[in-house]
Design a protein around this motif. Structure first.
Motif, short mmCIF file in Angstrom:
data_model
loop_
_atom_site.label_atom_id
_atom_site.label_comp_id
_atom_site.label_asym_id
_atom_site.label_seq_id
_atom_site.Cartn_x
_atom_site.Cartn_y
_atom_site.Cartn_z
N ASP A 186 8.31 7.08 -10.55
CA ASP A 186 7.53 6.69 -11.73
C ASP A 186 7.75 5.22 -12.08
O ASP A 186 6.81 4.53 -12.50
CB ASP A 186 7.91 7.57 -12.92
N GLN A 187 8.98 4.75 -11.94
CA GLN A 187 9.27 3.36 -12.26
C GLN A 187 8.53 2.41 -11.33
O GLN A 187 8.03 1.37 -11.78
CB GLN A 187 10.79 3.13 -12.20
N TYR A 188 8.45 2.73 -10.06
CA TYR A 188 7.70 1.88 -9.14
C TYR A 188 6.19 1.97 -9.39
O TYR A 188 5.47 0.97 -9.24
CB TYR A 188 8.02 2.26 -7.69
N GLU A 189 5.72 3.14 -9.75
CA GLU A 189 4.28 3.30 -9.96
C GLU A 189 3.79 2.52 -11.16
O GLU A 189 2.60 2.19 -11.24
CB GLU A 189 3.95 4.79 -10.12
N ARG A 190 4.68 2.19 -12.09
CA ARG A 190 4.26 1.34 -13.21
C ARG A 190 3.90 -0.06 -12.73
O ARG A 190 3.07 -0.74 -13.34
CB ARG A 190 5.39 1.25 -14.25
N TRP A 191 4.50 -0.50 -11.65
CA TRP A 191 4.23 -1.83 -11.12
C TRP A 191 3.09 -1.83 -10.11
O TRP A 191 2.39 -2.83 -9.97
CB TRP A 191 5.50 -2.40 -10.47
N GLN A 192 2.91 -0.76 -9.38
CA GLN A 192 1.83 -0.67 -8.39
C GLN A 192 1.27 0.75 -8.42
O GLN A 192 1.59 1.59 -7.58
CB GLN A 192 2.36 -1.01 -7.00
N PRO A 193 0.40 1.05 -9.41
CA PRO A 193 -0.10 2.43 -9.58
C PRO A 193 -0.88 2.94 -8.37
O PRO A 193 -0.89 4.15 -8.12
CB PRO A 193 -1.01 2.32 -10.82
N ASP A 236 1.32 -11.17 -3.49
CA ASP A 236 1.35 -9.72 -3.60
C ASP A 236 1.86 -9.36 -4.99
O ASP A 236 2.93 -9.80 -5.40
CB ASP A 236 2.28 -9.14 -2.52
N LEU A 237 1.09 -8.56 -5.73
CA LEU A 237 1.44 -8.26 -7.12
C LEU A 237 2.78 -7.54 -7.24
O LEU A 237 3.59 -7.86 -8.12
CB LEU A 237 0.33 -7.40 -7.76
N LEU A 238 3.04 -6.56 -6.37
CA LEU A 238 4.30 -5.84 -6.45
C LEU A 238 5.48 -6.73 -6.06
O LEU A 238 6.53 -6.71 -6.71
CB LEU A 238 4.26 -4.60 -5.57
N GLY A 297 0.78 -1.23 0.00
CA GLY A 297 0.00 0.00 0.00
C GLY A 297 0.81 1.27 0.00
O GLY A 297 0.28 2.34 -0.30
N CYS A 298 2.10 1.17 0.34
CA CYS A 298 2.91 2.39 0.45
C CYS A 298 4.35 2.08 0.06
O CYS A 298 4.87 1.00 0.39
CB CYS A 298 2.85 2.94 1.86
N VAL A 299 5.00 3.02 -0.64
CA VAL A 299 6.38 2.85 -1.10
C VAL A 299 7.21 4.03 -0.60
O VAL A 299 6.90 5.20 -0.90
CB VAL A 299 6.44 2.78 -2.64
N ALA A 300 8.24 3.73 0.18
CA ALA A 300 9.15 4.76 0.72
C ALA A 300 10.47 4.66 -0.03
O ALA A 300 11.13 3.62 -0.01
CB ALA A 300 9.36 4.55 2.21
#
Length: 704
Positions: free
Chosen positions: A164-171, A378-380, A114-117
Motif C-alpha cells: 500500500d505504501q508503494y502504491e501511493r507513489w505509483q498507483p 521517472d516519477l517513482l 511498471g512493476c514492483v517486486a
C-alpha cells in the motif's frame, strides 16, 4: 521584432494584491493532477491605465482608493541584438543549444516503473545468528508491531502495508509480495515482473531483517522450503532475472556489500544482454561495515519508512528534537487531517513543502545530468530519491549512512533543511486545535512567500555569471498554487528576461513535455484575467515556442494561433483602450510561433492575419507597431520556405489567396517604412529583406 529585443522589459515594480477565479478543467499532464486551473484576479479596484503616446510607455502609474501600482513596462532604450538583424540567420540554431551551462542535461525520454517486486525476509520471532539486539529494541515494520499478533498474520499485515505504501507513489504499477520466500519463488517473481513490465522499469525491494547480513561477495539470504536453512542468492543471478531498466532497494544491515558487488559486476562488464545499455539504480540502507539502528526511537525499517512514508517519518523524528516535544503528543501525527494531494489541508501543505525542499536541495547539489536522470525521468524514482535525502538526514543522526548508485553528494546538512524544520514546526503547532476541532481553519506557513522573496532578491543582484538562483525549482512549483501564481509569474518573467541561459534553466522543453503550455494558453484565453496578466502568459508562450519546433507544434495543436488572433481581432473591432503590453506580446508570440515554420505560416495566412494586424501600425506606442511589423514580416518567408522545401504551394494554400495576403503585408510594411521610430523602421527593413531574398532566389532559378 526579435524576442530578445524586449526581454529587458521588467515587471519588477508591479505590486498587486490578487485572488483567484477558479474555472473548470485541469491541465492534462503529470504534475498538474488534482488541481483546478485557477486564474488570478485583482482584489482591488482595477486601475485605469494612462497610456502615453511617446516612444516609451514605461511608467504608467495609477492610484486608486485601494491599490497603488507602478509598472515599468519597457526600458527607455531598446537594442536590436538578435543575429538575424546582422544577416547571420544561417548560423542561428533552430532549437535548444547543444552547449552551454545546462543544455547537456536534457533527458531523451521519460520512463515509468511498471512493476514492483517486494521481498520480505522477516522470519518473525527468530533472530538471525549474526545480530545481537539491544533492549528495548526497534520493532516496528511498516508501522506495525510484529509481536502484537500471530507471526503469520503479522507477516501478511506488514507485506500488505508495504504494498500500500508503494502504491501511493505509483498507483498504476503492478505490485507483488513474496513473504519469507525461497530462491525459486524469487526467481519466478523477478521473471514475471520483467515479462509484465517489458521495457519499463522494475523495482525490487528487499527487507532482510530476519536473515544474516549479505556476504562479502554481495549475496543476500533467503530460505529453504522448510525454513531450516538460509540460502544465499548471488546479486548476479538477481540481475540476470530482472535485467534493465531496474531499481533495487536493500533494507538490511551491511547493505553496502550488495552495492559494492553490483558495481564490481558492472565494472567487469559482465552482462546477460550484451550490447544493451545498463540502467540500474540502487538504494541501500547503510554502508558495508554498518548495522541498522536498533534504538527504539526508530522503527526497525527506518530506511523503508523514510522512502515510503516520508512525512510521517520526518515529523516523528523532528518532534523529538523540537521545542514542541513537551506540548505535542507524537500520536497526533497519525491524525494529521487532509490528503497529501490537497494543498489546502495541513497534510497537503506539509507534503508540498517537503517536495519543494528536497527538489531544491537536489537541484542545487547534484550535477544537472544526474538530477535529470534521477528526479525528472521517472516519477517513482524521483519520489524515492527525494525521500532518500530524508533517509540520509535521519539515519546519519544514528551514525548510519545510506548509500546509492549512482552515488549522491552529502545533503544531510543542507541549509534548506532548516527551512523545512521551521515550516514543519509552524504547521505542527496548529495540529492539536485542528484535531480537536475539525472545522478549525488551517493557516498555511510562510515558506513559499519567503522563498519568493529570496528569489526576488537574487533577481536584483544575480546574473548569468553568478550561481543560479537556488529557489528556481520552488518558483516553477508555485505556479500551480492559486495564492502565489501571479507573483511567481511576475518573477519568472523577470528571470527569463535575463537571456537564453535563463530560459534553458527554466526547462523550455519540459514545459511542453508536461503540458505546461496548455495552462498558459487557457490563461491567455480567460476573460476574467486582466490584460497585464494575459500579457505575461503571452510572454511565457513566446518563450516556449522560441526556436523550439516541438513547442511550436504543440501550441498550434492547442489552438494558440486562434486564441491570439481572437484577441487581436477583438481589439481592431473595439475602440476601447487595450493594454499595449498585451498587444505587443500577442504579436511577438505569433511571430515566434510561425517563425521558420511553414505549416504555421500557412495557417496564419488562411486566418487573414495581415488584415488583423495591419490596424496595429497606427498604434501610438512604437513597441506595438514594431511587434506587429515583426509578426507580419515573419509571414513573408512562407513563399521561400514552401518553394525550397517543396511543401505548401498550390496543395496547401491557394496561389491567389496567398498572393493577395502577401500584397497586403507588403503594402502594410511600405506604409510604415518612414515611421518616426527607428525600432519600427528596423523591423520593416528586416521584413523587406526576406521579400528581396525570395525574389532574388526565384530570379536566379529562372536565369539558370
Amino acid at each position: 521584432m526579435a524576442l530578445g529585443d524586449l526581454m529587458t522589459s521588467r515587471f519588477s515594480q508591479l505590486s498587486l494584491a490578487v485572488s483567484n477565479h477558479v474555472i473548470d478543467g485541469n491541465v492534462s499532464s503529470g504534475g498538474y493532477h488534482e488541481d483546478d486551473v485557477a486564474y488570478a484576479d485583482l482584489m482591488s479596484q482595477r486601475r485605469d491605465l494612462d497610456a502615453a503616446s511617446t516612444s516609451s510607455y514605461a511608467n504608467a502609474v495609477t492610484s486608486t482608493a485601494t491599490v497603488a501600482t507602478t509598472m515599468a513596462y519597457l526600458p527607455q532604450t531598446v537594442v536590436l541584438c538578435e543575429l538575424r538583424h546582422a544577416a547571420f540567420e544561417a548560423s542561428t540554431p533552430t532549437g535548444p543549444s547543444d552547449s552551454g551551462l545546462v543544455s547537456k542535461w536534457r533527458p531523451k525520454d521519460r520512463m515509468k516503473t511498471g512493476c514492483v517486486a517486494l521481498v520480505l525476509c522477516l522470519n518473525i520471532s527468530v533472530d538471525p545468528p549474526d545480530v545481537i539486539k539491544i533492549s528495548p529494541c526497534a520493532r516496528m515494520e511498516c508501522w506495525t508491531d510484529p509481536f502484537s499478533m500471530a507471526p503469520q498474520k503479522a507477516l501478511e499485515t506488514i507485506g500488505k502495508n508495504l504494498r500500500d505504501q508503494y502504491e501511493r507513489w505509483q498507483p498504476k504499477a503492478r505490485s507483488k509480495v513474496e513473504l519469507d520466500p525461497t530462491v525459486d519463488e524469487v526467481k519466478k517473481l523477478c521473471n514475471t515482473c520483467r515479462r509484465y513490465a517489458k521495457s519499463e522499469r522494475v523495482l525490487f525491494h528487499y527487507n532482510g531483517h530476519g536473515v544474516p547480513k549479505p556476504t562479502a561477495n554481495g549475496e543476500i539470504w533467503l530460505f529453504n522450503k522448510s525454513y531450516t536453512q538460509y540460502i544465499p542468492l548471488p546479486i548476479s543471478d538477481l540481475d540476470s532475472w530482472l535485467k534493465t531498466p531496474s531499481i533495487y532497494v536493500f533494507d538490511c544491515s551491511a547493505a553496502g556489500m550488495v552495492v559494492n558487488a553490483f558495481i564490481e559486476l558492472l565494472d567487469c562488464g559482465t552482462s546477460n544482454y550484451p550490447g544493451s545499455s545498463r540502467d540500474c539504480i540502487l538504494l541501500a540502507a547503510c554502508e558495508a561495515h554498518e548495522t541498522l539502528p536498533q534504538s527504539a526511537e526508530f522503527p526497525a525499517d527506518v530506511f523503508t519508512s523514510c522512502l515510503t512514508t516520508p512525512i510521517k517519518m520526518a515529523l516523528r523524528w523532528f518532534c523529538t528534537r523540537s521545542l514542541l516535544h513537551e506540548s505535542l503528543d507524537s500520536s497526533l501525527i497519525d491524525k494529521i487531517p487532509g490528503r497529501q494531494n490537497d494543498r489546502k489541508t495541513l497534510l497537503g501543505e506539509l507534503n508540498w513543502i517537503f517536495t519543494a525542499v528536497t527538489d531544491t536541495i537536489a537541484w542545487n547539489v547534484l550535477p544537472h545530468d544526474l538530477f535529470r536522470r534521477l528526479f525528472r525521468q521517472d516519477l517513482l524514482v524521483a519520489s524515492l530519491f527525494r525521500n532518500f535525502l530524508l533517509a540520509e538526514r535521519i539515519m546519519r543522526s544514528a551514525n548510519c549512512s545510506p548509500i546509492s548508485y549512482p552515488m549522491l553528494p552529502p545533503t544531510h546538512q543542507h541549509h534548506m533543511w532548516d527551512a523545512w524544520d521551521m515550516a514543519a514546526e509552524i504547521c505542527l503547532s496548529q495540529l492539536p486545535s485542528l484535531v480537536e476541532d475539525p472545522n478549525a481553519e488551517f493557516q498555511p506557513s510562510s515558506f513559499f512567500t519567503e522563498q519568493l522573496i529570496a528569489f526576488e532578491v537574487w533577481l536584483d543582484h544575480g546574473s548569468e555569471h553568478k550561481k543560479p538562483p537556488e529557489q528556481l525549482p520552488i518558483v516553477l512549483q508555485v505556479l500551480l498554487s492559486q495564492c502565489h501564481r501571479f507573483r511567481a509569474l511576475v518573477l519568472l518573467g523577470r528571470f527569463l528576461d535575463m537571456g537564453p541561459w535563463a530560459v534553458d534553466l527554466s526547462c523550455q522543453v519540459d514545459l511542453v513535455k508536461d503540458g505546461g503550455h496548455v495552462y498558459f494558453i487557457r490563461f491567455l484565453n480567460s476573460a476574467e484575467a486582466y490584460p497585464e496578466q494575459r500579457a505575461m502568459a503571452a510572454f511565457v508562450l513566446a518563450v516556449i515556442v522560441d526556436g523550439h519546433r516541438r513547442g511550436q507544434e504543440a501550441c498550434i495543436e492547442a489552438g494558440l494561433i486562434q486564441v491570439c488572433l481572437k484577441q487581436l481581432h477583438g481589439f481592431t473591432q473595439n475602440e476601447a483602450q487595450t493594454e499595449p503590453l498585451l498587444l505587443q506580446w500577442l504579436c511577438l508570440c505569433l511571430g515566434k510561433l510561425w517563425e521558420d515554420f511553414t505549416e504555421a505560416q500557412i495557417i496564419g495566412l488562411q486566418a487573414d492575419v495581415p488584415a488583423i494586424c495591419a490596424p496595429l501600425h497606427s498604434e501610438p506606442q512604437p513597441e506595438v507597431r514594431a511587434s506587429a511589423v515583426y509578426a507580419l514580416a515573419t509571414l513573408l518567408d512562407v513563399g521561400f520556405d514552401s518553394f525550397r522545401d517543396g511543401i505548401g504551394g498550390d496543395e496547401e494554400c491557394d496561389d491567389v489567396e496567398k498572393n493577395r495576403a502577401e500584397m497586403i503585408i507588403i503594402k502594410s510594411l511600405l506604409n510604415v517604412v518612414s515611421d518616426g521610430s527607428p525600432l519600427v523602421r528596423a523591423e520593416v527593413a528586416v521584413g523587406m529583406w526576406w521579400l528581396c531574398s525570395f525574389i532574388f532566389h526565384i530570379s536566379g532559378l529562372v536565369i539558370a
